[in-house]
Design an enzyme around this catalytic site. Structure first.
Site, PDB file in Angstrom:
ATOM      1  N   SER A 202       0.856  -1.184   0.000  1.00 27.63           N
ATOM      2  CA  SER A 202       0.000   0.000   0.000  1.00 27.63           C
ATOM      3  C   SER A 202       0.894   1.235   0.000  1.00 27.63           C
ATOM      4  O   SER A 202       1.767   1.361   0.849  1.00 27.63           O
ATOM      5  CB  SER A 202      -0.875  -0.049   1.254  1.00 27.63           C
TER       6      SER A 202
ATOM      7  N   LYS B  79      -1.007  -0.826  -4.422  1.00 26.12           N
ATOM      8  CA  LYS B  79      -2.258  -0.108  -4.087  1.00 26.12           C
ATOM      9  C   LYS B  79      -1.894   1.341  -3.820  1.00 26.12           C
ATOM     10  O   LYS B  79      -1.015   1.628  -3.004  1.00 26.12           O
ATOM     11  CB  LYS B  79      -2.888  -0.774  -2.874  1.00 26.12           C
ATOM     12  N   LEU B  80      -2.561   2.252  -4.527  1.00 27.57           N
ATOM     13  CA  LEU B  80      -2.310   3.674  -4.327  1.00 27.57           C
ATOM     14  C   LEU B  80      -3.427   4.265  -3.484  1.00 27.57           C
ATOM     15  O   LEU B  80      -4.599   4.076  -3.788  1.00 27.57           O
ATOM     16  CB  LEU B  80      -2.284   4.419  -5.676  1.00 27.57           C
ATOM     17  N   LYS B  81      -3.052   5.009  -2.462  1.00 22.22           N
ATOM     18  CA  LYS B  81      -4.039   5.743  -1.689  1.00 22.22           C
ATOM     19  C   LYS B  81      -4.468   6.953  -2.514  1.00 22.22           C
ATOM     20  O   LYS B  81      -3.604   7.641  -3.091  1.00 22.22           O
ATOM     21  CB  LYS B  81      -3.413   6.221  -0.368  1.00 22.22           C
TER      22      LYS B  81
ATOM     23  N   ASP C  13      -7.262   3.006  -3.248  1.00 18.75           N
ATOM     24  CA  ASP C  13      -8.007   2.977  -1.983  1.00 18.75           C
ATOM     25  C   ASP C  13      -8.339   4.407  -1.565  1.00 18.75           C
ATOM     26  O   ASP C  13      -7.444   5.218  -1.341  1.00 18.75           O
ATOM     27  CB  ASP C  13      -7.145   2.303  -0.899  1.00 18.75           C
TER      28      ASP C  13
ATOM     29  N   ASN D 175     -10.454   5.204   1.110  1.00 16.86           N
ATOM     30  CA  ASN D 175     -10.806   5.336   2.534  1.00 16.86           C
ATOM     31  C   ASN D 175     -12.008   6.259   2.741  1.00 16.86           C
ATOM     32  O   ASN D 175     -11.964   7.174   3.571  1.00 16.86           O
ATOM     33  CB  ASN D 175      -9.609   5.815   3.358  1.00 16.86           C
TER      34      ASN D 175
ATOM     35  N   GLU E   1     -11.169   0.657  -3.804  1.00 19.69           N
ATOM     36  CA  GLU E   1     -11.529   0.248  -2.444  1.00 19.69           C
ATOM     37  C   GLU E   1     -12.216   1.405  -1.709  1.00 19.69           C
ATOM     38  O   GLU E   1     -11.722   2.535  -1.720  1.00 19.69           O
ATOM     39  CB  GLU E   1     -10.239  -0.161  -1.713  1.00 19.69           C
TER      40      GLU E   1
ATOM     41  N   ASP F 179     -14.105  -2.120   2.404  1.00 23.63           N
ATOM     42  CA  ASP F 179     -13.225  -2.314   3.566  1.00 23.63           C
ATOM     43  C   ASP F 179     -13.995  -1.825   4.804  1.00 23.63           C
ATOM     44  O   ASP F 179     -14.683  -2.620   5.472  1.00 23.63           O
ATOM     45  CB  ASP F 179     -11.922  -1.520   3.332  1.00 23.63           C
TER      46      ASP F 179
ATOM     47  N   LYS G 249     -10.143  -7.517   7.032  1.00 23.30           N
ATOM     48  CA  LYS G 249      -9.161  -7.187   8.077  1.00 23.30           C
ATOM     49  C   LYS G 249      -9.701  -7.805   9.355  1.00 23.30           C
ATOM     50  O   LYS G 249     -10.735  -7.353   9.864  1.00 23.30           O
ATOM     51  CB  LYS G 249      -9.056  -5.672   8.254  1.00 23.30           C
TER      52      LYS G 249
ATOM     53  N   GLY H 234      -4.379  -4.788   5.706  1.00 22.15           N
ATOM     54  CA  GLY H 234      -3.374  -4.615   6.757  1.00 22.15           C
ATOM     55  C   GLY H 234      -3.636  -3.316   7.486  1.00 22.15           C
ATOM     56  O   GLY H 234      -4.281  -2.407   6.952  1.00 22.15           O
TER      57      GLY H 234
HETATM   58  O1  NPG Z   1       0.096  -2.836   4.770  1.00 21.15           O
HETATM   59  O2  NPG Z   1      -0.443  -2.844   6.857  1.00 21.15           O
HETATM   60  C1  NPG Z   1      -0.508  -2.359   5.725  1.00 21.15           C
HETATM   61  C2  NPG Z   1      -1.341  -1.113   5.532  1.00 21.15           C
HETATM   62  C3  NPG Z   1      -2.264  -1.194   4.388  1.00 21.15           C
HETATM   63  O3  NPG Z   1      -3.179   0.770   3.449  1.00 21.15           O
HETATM   64  C4  NPG Z   1      -3.181  -0.023   4.356  1.00 21.15           C
HETATM   65  N1  NPG Z   1      -3.977   0.117   5.404  1.00 21.15           N
HETATM   66  O4  NPG Z   1      -6.989   1.821   4.765  1.00 21.15           O
HETATM   67  O5  NPG Z   1      -6.358  -0.187   4.399  1.00 21.15           O
HETATM   68  C5  NPG Z   1      -6.166   0.929   4.877  1.00 21.15           C
HETATM   69  C6  NPG Z   1      -4.859   1.228   5.574  1.00 21.15           C
HETATM   70  C7  NPG Z   1      -4.978   1.500   7.041  1.00 21.15           C
HETATM   71  C8  NPG Z   1      -3.837   1.624   7.771  1.00 21.15           C
HETATM   72  C9  NPG Z   1      -6.173   1.617   7.672  1.00 21.15           C
HETATM   73  C10 NPG Z   1      -3.886   1.866   9.128  1.00 21.15           C
HETATM   74  C11 NPG Z   1      -6.226   1.872   9.010  1.00 21.15           C
HETATM   75  C12 NPG Z   1      -5.103   1.988   9.736  1.00 21.15           C
END
Ligand code: NPG
Length: 366
Positions: A133, A159-161, A187, A189, A212, A237, A261, A289
């Protein structure tokens, strides 16, 4: 199993680089570890709640409070992992806190019986393909160099935020630079609304694996409407906190892919139920993750080895996040991580490292 005591330990894990998402920037991972002590074995788990309630309503101080004040007192004297979920049902929400407690009990139980998480959960593979990510970067050249580094390390999916104002251009730049063969997904969020449908449909030109969580957590109906207007598959998610939510999303047509998750859904048992449900409905799943240390990563990798996990997960190597992990580091081999085979999580906290990163400990006699 009789639980004699529980340790709540807070650790501060500096990240190798800041991780920016549409909901905030992390520089240090503030983690609550739960250690359950029984006469036969100890079990470890990590609570995935963040320090602030920006990804979900839970946060680390709140998780510690709910564990000590409500969850531990609700447990029967003798309990196994299945019994934990049942005993905690009357307490609403707080899935991340419940997941940590259930996982620590499960770890103790499996260490006592000599069974690994992978075997217990039903893993069918001994290694899992890994994605990574990539947080929101200041500039496109910076993003391209970070992505290049990860591809060189062997990650099989990027995966690009994204967020409003930082979406089409980064995706276009990565596609132009690294080509159409790279497995690429984005992603959001929960950063968009249904009013953004036309803008989001511009992502359809880039052959993404999925988008996502484009809309808000409780927008299952709006996600279903969006899914009809996009060619890019929608993955949920934040919206999926239980198997019941997954069932609702599937019947509404809100998504065709689910990010599982375990912390978000209340533990590995519920995570497996979601896996089973999705598999029965032809919905692909992958393991998300939450910047876990080696303890959480070990269990995630075991889960990701179940047969319905048909897409690479955010199961990155330890050094993606931490210079020094609290367990022996997870290291990528040919883009994969090996599923631990030892009893329970199959990994141990390294006492010296643990001491160094600990900010507080609390012992609760049960
Ligand atoms: O590789 O552990 C990892 C992080 C992957 O992008 C990732 N997690 O929105 O999925 C998500 C994000 C996240 C991280 C969400 C921390 C919440 C807390």
């Amino acid at each position: 199993m009789k639980i004699t005591g529980v340790e709540l330990r807070r650790i501060a894990m500096p990240l190798v680089s800041p991780f920016r998402t549409s909901f905030g920037t992390e520089t240090t991972r503030d983690v609550l570890l739960v250690r359950v002590v029984t006469p036969d074995a100890e079990g470890w788990a990590e609570c995935v709640a963040m320090s602030e309630p920006r990804y979900s309503p839970e946060y680390v101080d709140g998780a510690a409070e709910v564990i000590r004040r409500f969850l531990l007192p609700a447990l029967p004297v003798n309990v196994d992992a299945y019994g934990v979920g049942h005993a905690l049902e009357p307490i609403k929400g707080h899935r991340m806190a419940k997941a940590a407690l259930e996982t620590a009990v499960l770890d103790a139980q499996l260490r006592a019986s000599g069974e690994s998480f992978g075997r217990f959960l039903g893993a069918t593979r001994d290694r899992v393909p890994c994605g990574v990510s990539v947080g929101i970067m200041e500039t496109i050249p910076q993003l391209l160099s970070v992505v290049e580094g990860y591809l060189d390390e062997g990650y099989v999916r990027i995966k690009l935020k994204i967020e409003p104002g930082h979406d089409i251009e980064p995706v276009r730049a990565v596609r132009e630079r690294f080509g159409d063969d790279v497995l690429l997904q984005v992603d959001a969020n929960a950063a968009y609304t249904l009013a953004d449908v036309q803008h989001l449909s511009r992502l359809d030109d880039f052959g993404l694996l999925l988008i996502e969580q484009p809309l808000a957590n409780d927008d299952l109906v709006q996600h279903a409407q969006l899914a009809k207007r996009l060619r890019t598959p929608i993955c949920l998610d934040e919206s999926i906190e239980s198997a019941a939510h997954a069932a609702a999303a599937i019947s509404l047509g809100s998504c065709s892919i689910v990010n599982i998750k375990p912390g978000r859904v209340g533990g590995y048992l519920e995570a497996r139920r979601i896996h089973d449900l999705c598999r029965a409905h032809g919905i692909a799943v992958w393991c998300g993750g939450m910047l876990e240390t080696g303890l959480g990563r070990a269990a995630n990798v075991a889960l990701a080895a179940l047969p319905g996990f048909t897409l690479p997960g955010d199961t990155s190597g330890s050094r993606r996040y931490f210079a020094t992990d609290v367990t022996a580091p997870f290291e990528l081999e040919g883009g994969h991580l090996a599923v631990p085979t030892g009893p329970g999580l199959g990994v141990e906290p390294l006492p010296d490292v643990l001491e160094e990163v600990t900010t507080s400990t609390e012992w609760i006699t049960v």
